[in-house]
Design an enzyme around this catalytic site. Sequence first.
Site, PDB file in Angstrom:
ATOM      1  N   ARG A  15       0.827  -1.207   0.000  1.00 26.07           N
ATOM      2  CA  ARG A  15       0.000   0.000   0.000  1.00 26.07           C
ATOM      3  C   ARG A  15       0.862   1.258   0.000  1.00 26.07           C
ATOM      4  NH1 ARG A  15      -0.989   4.879   2.313  1.00 26.07           N
ATOM      5  NH2 ARG A  15      -0.452   3.981   4.348  1.00 26.07           N
ATOM      6  N   ASP A  16       1.507   1.535   1.105  1.00 26.29           N
ATOM      7  CA  ASP A  16       2.316   2.747   1.222  1.00 26.29           C
ATOM      8  C   ASP A  16       3.486   2.726   0.239  1.00 26.29           C
ATOM      9  OD1 ASP A  16       3.202   5.152   2.150  1.00 26.29           O
ATOM     10  OD2 ASP A  16       3.781   4.476   4.131  1.00 26.29           O
ATOM     11  N   HIS A 206       6.853   4.361  12.594  1.00 30.08           N
ATOM     12  CA  HIS A 206       6.859   4.360  11.126  1.00 30.08           C
ATOM     13  C   HIS A 206       7.877   5.400  10.659  1.00 30.08           C
ATOM     14  CE1 HIS A 206       4.433   4.150   7.190  1.00 30.08           C
ATOM     15  NE2 HIS A 206       5.335   5.113   6.978  1.00 30.08           N
ATOM     16  N   HIS A 208      10.622   6.998   7.689  1.00 30.75           N
ATOM     17  CA  HIS A 208      11.099   7.125   6.307  1.00 30.75           C
ATOM     18  C   HIS A 208      12.605   7.394   6.358  1.00 30.75           C
ATOM     19  CE1 HIS A 208       7.233   7.532   3.898  1.00 30.75           C
ATOM     20  NE2 HIS A 208       6.838   7.332   5.151  1.00 30.75           N
ATOM     21  N   CYS A 239       5.305   9.811   0.131  1.00 29.13           N
ATOM     22  CA  CYS A 239       3.957  10.371   0.237  1.00 29.13           C
ATOM     23  C   CYS A 239       3.726  11.405  -0.858  1.00 29.13           C
ATOM     24  CB  CYS A 239       3.766  11.015   1.616  1.00 29.13           C
ATOM     25  SG  CYS A 239       2.136  11.771   1.809  1.00 29.13           S
ATOM     26  N   ASN A 248       9.996   4.441   2.578  1.00 30.48           N
ATOM     27  CA  ASN A 248       9.988   3.942   3.948  1.00 30.48           C
ATOM     28  C   ASN A 248      11.288   3.204   4.237  1.00 30.48           C
ATOM     29  OD1 ASN A 248       6.913   4.197   4.828  1.00 30.48           O
ATOM     30  ND2 ASN A 248       6.960   3.510   2.707  1.00 30.48           N
TER      31      ASN A 248
END
Length: 302
Positions: A15-16, A206, A208, A239, A248
């Site tokens: 997804r991300d 989370h 990056h 993003c 990420n």
Amino acid sequence: MNIPEKVTIIEVGPRDGLQNEKKQVPTDAKISFIKRLKNAGLKEMELTSFVSPKWVPQMGDAKEVIEACLDNERNFVLAPNRKGIDRVYETDVKHVAVFVGVSSSFNKKNINKTTEESMEELKPIITELKQKGYFVRACISTSFYCPYDGKIDPENVVALCTQFADYGVDELSVADTIGMANPLESYELFKKLNDVLGDRLLLTAHFHDTRGMALANVFASLQAGISRFDTSAGGLGGCPFAPGATGNVATEDVVYMLEQMGIETGVDLPELHKAIQGISTHVSRKIESKYYNLNDKTHSLS
């Protein structure tokens, strides 16, 4: 050092990792990627998202991906609003992720609402989801820095996270969206969150790797009592509403570091490598993670 014996990795690559990919990734390639990741031992995962195909065309095949990949593990689907939640109800998904930015400027760019407006909208949705027996994960963006507002006050992060806890969410994923946090900031914020909320819900970090500090931030968070981390196979991601945000932190680099430290992850690195190889031909960016490229060189020399 106060570090856990076991860590849970939540794989966000499907997804991300893919949402901002310029090339349209075929649905069958996404499904194969997910199944290979699961085969590598990654049980908790973001499968896809129910967002507008107009704004995020890469997620336009969400229903097909869910139908092919859903199992009894925690398979998260991101649903940012009422329309997304209604689409969740049409599937067998039982694990839902919502999101909001600590920074209202970021939130406005992302979903055209202030943080306060988003929270007002989410409160009845979360209540409804919990009444229906769903596991709810809240993703907290711009928890350290915002591309528009700069440094975020940690007290604002704690206040927002506490509000979500009061709403009844099961998990908080607290994100360094643009990769500007340093290890001291990571330790201090997650120590405070763990002290305040650690007994009420799951806390996940989370990171990056925009400035190459993600692994150091993972280590600092471990010392703050965090044992759950969002990572993306191959370091894919970024993003679309955060200028300058790169991928990420790579799942394989985090797993390798943790395993070398004697921390159990349950992830099979050779199988993970195969999953990354499989998706690498479908994405426009080069896979730059240290573990992946070292293994590729090793394979080419043997």
